[in-house]
Design an enzyme around this catalytic site. Structure first.
Site, PDB file in Angstrom:
ATOM      1  N   GLU A 174       0.833  -1.221   0.000  1.00 23.43           N
ATOM      2  CA  GLU A 174       0.000   0.000   0.000  1.00 23.43           C
ATOM      3  C   GLU A 174       0.863   1.264   0.000  1.00 23.43           C
ATOM      4  OE1 GLU A 174      -2.965   1.191  -0.359  1.00 23.43           O
ATOM      5  OE2 GLU A 174      -3.857  -0.740  -0.778  1.00 23.43           O
TER       6      GLU A 174
HETATM    7  C1  LIG Z   1       2.673  -9.748   0.775  1.00 28.48           C
HETATM    8  C2  LIG Z   1       2.399  -8.707  -0.255  1.00 28.48           C
HETATM    9  C3  LIG Z   1       1.096  -8.488  -0.669  1.00 28.48           C
HETATM   10  C4  LIG Z   1       0.834  -7.579  -1.687  1.00 28.48           C
HETATM   11  N1  LIG Z   1      -0.436  -7.466  -2.184  1.00 28.48           N
HETATM   12  C5  LIG Z   1      -0.638  -6.740  -3.320  1.00 28.48           C
HETATM   13  C6  LIG Z   1      -1.905  -6.774  -3.992  1.00 28.48           C
HETATM   14  O1  LIG Z   1      -2.860  -7.432  -3.546  1.00 28.48           O
HETATM   15  N2  LIG Z   1      -2.048  -6.067  -5.136  1.00 28.48           N
HETATM   16  C7  LIG Z   1      -1.029  -5.343  -5.663  1.00 28.48           C
HETATM   17  O2  LIG Z   1      -1.221  -4.737  -6.708  1.00 28.48           O
HETATM   18  N3  LIG Z   1       0.185  -5.294  -5.056  1.00 28.48           N
HETATM   19  C8  LIG Z   1       0.397  -5.973  -3.904  1.00 28.48           C
HETATM   20  N4  LIG Z   1       1.632  -5.950  -3.283  1.00 28.48           N
HETATM   21  C9  LIG Z   1       2.708  -5.192  -3.908  1.00 28.48           C
HETATM   22  C10 LIG Z   1       3.187  -4.017  -3.097  1.00 28.48           C
HETATM   23  O3  LIG Z   1       2.262  -2.984  -3.152  1.00 28.48           O
HETATM   24  C11 LIG Z   1       4.575  -3.653  -3.661  1.00 28.48           C
HETATM   25  O4  LIG Z   1       5.480  -4.631  -3.182  1.00 28.48           O
HETATM   26  C12 LIG Z   1       5.005  -2.279  -3.263  1.00 28.48           C
HETATM   27  O5  LIG Z   1       4.237  -1.322  -3.931  1.00 28.48           O
HETATM   28  C13 LIG Z   1       6.475  -2.034  -3.571  1.00 28.48           C
HETATM   29  O6  LIG Z   1       6.798  -2.408  -4.882  1.00 28.48           O
HETATM   30  P1  LIG Z   1       8.073  -3.334  -5.142  1.00 28.48           P
HETATM   31  O7  LIG Z   1       7.959  -4.545  -4.294  1.00 28.48           O
HETATM   32  O8  LIG Z   1       8.199  -3.510  -6.597  1.00 28.48           O
HETATM   33  O9  LIG Z   1       9.296  -2.498  -4.587  1.00 28.48           O
HETATM   34  P2  LIG Z   1       9.996  -1.272  -5.323  1.00 28.48           P
HETATM   35  O10 LIG Z   1       8.995  -0.330  -5.840  1.00 28.48           O
HETATM   36  O11 LIG Z   1      11.025  -1.805  -6.251  1.00 28.48           O
HETATM   37  O12 LIG Z   1      10.727  -0.588  -4.086  1.00 28.48           O
HETATM   38  C14 LIG Z   1      11.929  -1.091  -3.501  1.00 28.48           C
HETATM   39  C15 LIG Z   1      12.506  -0.019  -2.568  1.00 28.48           C
HETATM   40  O13 LIG Z   1      12.816   1.152  -3.332  1.00 28.48           O
HETATM   41  C16 LIG Z   1      12.146   2.284  -2.804  1.00 28.48           C
HETATM   42  N5  LIG Z   1      11.715   3.150  -3.890  1.00 28.48           N
HETATM   43  C17 LIG Z   1      11.089   2.804  -5.035  1.00 28.48           C
HETATM   44  N6  LIG Z   1      10.836   3.869  -5.786  1.00 28.48           N
HETATM   45  C18 LIG Z   1      11.300   4.934  -5.119  1.00 28.48           C
HETATM   46  C19 LIG Z   1      11.327   6.337  -5.371  1.00 28.48           C
HETATM   47  N7  LIG Z   1      10.782   6.858  -6.468  1.00 28.48           N
HETATM   48  N8  LIG Z   1      11.913   7.133  -4.447  1.00 28.48           N
HETATM   49  C20 LIG Z   1      12.423   6.632  -3.318  1.00 28.48           C
HETATM   50  N9  LIG Z   1      12.426   5.326  -3.023  1.00 28.48           N
HETATM   51  C21 LIG Z   1      11.870   4.480  -3.912  1.00 28.48           C
HETATM   52  C22 LIG Z   1      10.955   1.735  -2.039  1.00 28.48           C
HETATM   53  O14 LIG Z   1      10.539   2.624  -1.020  1.00 28.48           O
HETATM   54  C23 LIG Z   1      11.521   0.428  -1.499  1.00 28.48           C
HETATM   55  O15 LIG Z   1      12.180   0.637  -0.283  1.00 28.48           O
HETATM   56  C24 LIG Z   1       1.899  -6.811  -2.225  1.00 28.48           C
HETATM   57  C25 LIG Z   1       3.206  -7.000  -1.757  1.00 28.48           C
HETATM   58  C26 LIG Z   1       3.464  -7.930  -0.792  1.00 28.48           C
HETATM   59  C27 LIG Z   1       4.889  -8.134  -0.345  1.00 28.48           C
END
Ligand SMILES: Cc1cc2nc3c(=O)[nH]c(=O)nc-3n(C[C@H](O)[C@H](O)[C@H](O)COP(=O)(O)OP(=O)(O)OC[C@H]3O[C@@H](n4cnc5c(N)ncnc54)[C@H](O)[C@@H]3O)c2cc1C
Length: 612
Positions: free
Chosen positions: A464
């Site tokens: 989220e």
């Molecule tokens: C158990 C679980 C359930 C989930 N359920 C859902 C679901 O039902 N539906 C759905 O759509 N998604 C879901 N998600 C996805 C979740 O919303 C994403 O994991 C989250 O948005 C982060 O994306 P990412 O994992 O690709 O990490 P990334 O976006 O790659 O981020 C990795 C790190 O980089 C940082 N970062 C990234 N971009 C920036 C920026 N521009 N500036 C500064 N820092 C940055 C982040 O803060 C983080 O610390 C779920 C995730 C998990 C783990």
């Protein structure tokens, strides 16, 4: 926890005042209490006993179906039968017309009992979205079946390469045939792409699963419109249905590519879903059939509509995990004899050991947990109450701010929602870590529940909107939008609490301390943006978020303390001690966090890849 919940609802935020609203006129304090009683009972009987089971018996795929423990099926059934999926909906469609505050408070019991069995938060969110943005047929066919618990819902935003940056979603949607616009369920498209991390994306709990999927409709030149403007929203049912909502017997082209094996929150499946890879061929063709919701290009706007409630839901889940750990460690500390008093009487080793709750350092850890968990609960209820104000507040009369109650609530929510989501995610996770510490070595084993609470809670800083993204949202957008209108409103509310507390013995000092913190935060906000260069301001957005959150929680605690007299003696002392703890041990932390914001400390942004 129930006594604190009742105190906060009735004596602090004045839930009863909602009964004067026409929408809630049929309710009474008794109906609100009976909803809480029912949910507390279901959580106790159908959720709590299985929290460890769902952690150890992870979802597994047998090649055809995803298998979940029987307990999860029974919990889902009991929850759906309670009517809670449609708690806030109109009576005409089988809802209970409950305030969101009551719905959120009632759902808190399930989060505390077994967070990962889940309550269909996604299903409710999915159906609520369709009620707002769907066509009449979409509401009737999809949303109503979800509210009734016959079908469940997901939110498919993330992709392997697009998590925080949703503008980069690569899933494509193309019109399905020349009559695509004539489908009674909405303009029909074929979707192709991969969605990652989809919670509850595959299971047998319900007859059908309704995916809400973000995808891009290519422009006439065949290229996707870059950025978020190009994102549209689609209903993609796992099993196809006709215009009356009957299953056609045909499987849509949505295939489970794999289950993710998580650190915690294991009772909910988490999936990688392939849309349109050709595993199934609806109508003889590959491509997942999806129905457009709202207008093309408006997908994220529709999704963001649900954001406040979804983020309060995440914050509340984090809070309740913090609460669960607090209660478990409190219970343990009362029973665990270890060591003797530091006072002279403790020098005699022939005397029995004392329970660890007698040691000041253990009390410190328990007080921290109490301050985090109860403070976070108060914050979430406050925000939930603002959601009710936004939806049902008086739209005619104007408040001293010059705004209507609903508009004021909306602006306050803009500023408070990043805190409601992120503060409990960070500090109730810290509470869980302290709970493990209170149990010592036992806390580090799977014989006690506290390690699972920590693992379950670790998710909340990630989904989220990650912590870092919440921080960017707060400092980059929320506190500066509309000329800082939301921040000014919040400052006015904090100022009103300070004014009430100032003359009272015992509260004058924290009131003065909070006034100083508010002033420092305002100065830091201006200093962060003094050069107007986003790169400089936002490099320290996370320390800003932390300081902002602690300042907000200090305000919440001071405001709660003003009502503590209504709580009865031991509770009152407990609340006042948590307030003292928060102001002595926590609020001073904001100075260090704000120092780097004010100086626009450049080390993080200047650090180069090769220097690590
Ligand atoms: C158990 C679980 C359930 C989930 N359920 C859902 C679901 O039902 N539906 C759905 O759509 N998604 C879901 N998600 C996805 C979740 O919303 C994403 O994991 C989250 O948005 C982060 O994306 P990412 O994992 O690709 O990490 P990334 O976006 O790659 O981020 C990795 C790190 O980089 C940082 N970062 C990234 N971009 C920036 C920026 N521009 N500036 C500064 N820092 C940055 C982040 O803060 C983080 O610390 C779920 C995730 C998990 C783990």
């Amino acid at each position: 926890m129930r006594d604190t919940l009742d105190f906060l609802l009735n004596d602090w935020i004045g839930l009863g005042s909602l009964l004067q609203r026409p929408r809630f006129a049929d309710h009474s304090p008794e109906t609100f209490a009976s909803v809480l009683d029912t949910c507390e009972r279901i959580a106790r009987e159908k959720y709590a006993p299985f929290n460890r089971l769902v952690d150890t018996e992870e979802p597994r795929f047998d090649g055809e179906k995803v298998i979940l423990p029987q307990a999860t099926h029974e919990a889902w059934k009991a929850y759906a039968e309670s009517g809670m999926l449609a708690a806030a909906q109109d009576y005409e469609i089988g809802g209970m017309q409950l305030p969101y505050t009551v719905e959120a408070a009632a759902n808190a019991f399930f989060a505390k009992a077994a967070v990962s069995i889940g309550t269909g938060m996604l299903t409710t969110g999915n159906a609520n979205l369709l009620m707002k943005h769907g066509t009449e047929a979409q509401r009737k066919v999809f949303a109503l079946a979800e509210f009734g618990g016959r079908w469940s819902g997901t939110m498919c935003l993330s992709e392997p390469q697009a998590g925080s940056s949703l503008s980069d979603v690569a899933t494509r949607a193309v019109p399905d045939g020349s009559d695509f616009d004539a489908d009674p369920l909405g303009p029909r498209y074929r979707l192709r792409g991969n969605k990652m991390w989809i919670s509850a994306g595959e299971h047998e709990l319900t007859e059908n699963i309704i995916h809400l999927v973000l995808a891009k409709i290519p422009a006439p030149d065949g290229k996707a419109i870059p950025g978020t403007r190009g994102i549209s929203l689609f209903i993609v049912p796992k099993k196809l249905v006709d215009a009356e909502g009957r299953l056609t017997g045909e499987r849509n082209d949505v295939a489970l590519a794999g289950l993710n094996h998580k650190c915690g929150w294991r009772g909910t499946t988490n999936t990688l879903l392939n849309f349109g890879e050709g595993k199934f061929r609806p109508g003889g063709q590959p491509g997942a059939v999806g129905y457009l919701v709202g207008q093309p290009g408006q997908g994220l706007r529709c999704m963001f509509h649900m954001m406040n409630e979804a983020r309060i839901g995440v914050g509340l889940a984090a809070t309740m995990l913090g609460y669960a750990g607090y209660e478990a460690s409190l219970d343990y500390a009362r029973q665990r004899p270890q060591g003797r008093s530091i006072r002279p009487e403790g020098k005699d080793p022939s005397k029995p050991q004392i329970p660890i709750i007698e040691h000041a350092d253990v009390k410190r850890m328990l007080l921290a947990q109490k301050a985090y968990a109860e403070g976070a609960l108060a914050l979430e209820l406050y925000c939930a109450r603002l959601v009710d104000e936004l939806h049902t507040g008086d739209d005619d009369s104007v408040l001293t701010s010059g705004l209507t109650a609903a508009r004021e609530a909306g602006l306050l929510l803009e500023v408070l929602t990043p805190i409601a989501k992120s503060w409990p995610s960070e500090w109730c996770l810290e509470a869980n870590s302290l709970a493990i510490q209170v149990l010592g070595g036992y806390g580090y084993t799977r014989d006690f529940p506290v390690e699972q609470y920590w693992r379950d809670n670790r998710l909340n800083m990630i989904h989220e909107g990650t912590h870092g993204i919440q921080a960017l949202d707060l400092l980059g957008r929320k506190v500066v939008m509309d000329g800082g209108a939301g921040l000014k409103l919040l400052a006015a509310r904090i100022g009103a609490t300070i004014e009430r507390a100032g003359p009272l013995a015992g509260l004058a000092a924290p009131a003065a301390q909070l006034a100083a913190a508010l002033q420092k935060l305002g100065a830091a906000t201006r200093a962060a943006w003094a050069t107007g260069v986003p790169e400089e301001a936002l490099a320290n957005a996370t320390p800003y978020l932390q300081a902002f959150g602690h300042m907000v929680l200090a305000w919440i605690w001071l405001d709660v303390a003003l009502a503590a007299g209504k709580a009865g003696e031991p509770q009152r002392q407990g609340k006042l001690s948590a307030l003292r703890y928060f102001f002595a041990y926590e609020l001073p932390k904001i100075d260090a966090w704000l120092a780097v914001v004010v100086s626009r400390e450049p080390v993080c942004r200047e650090m180069q890849d090769g220097w690590f």
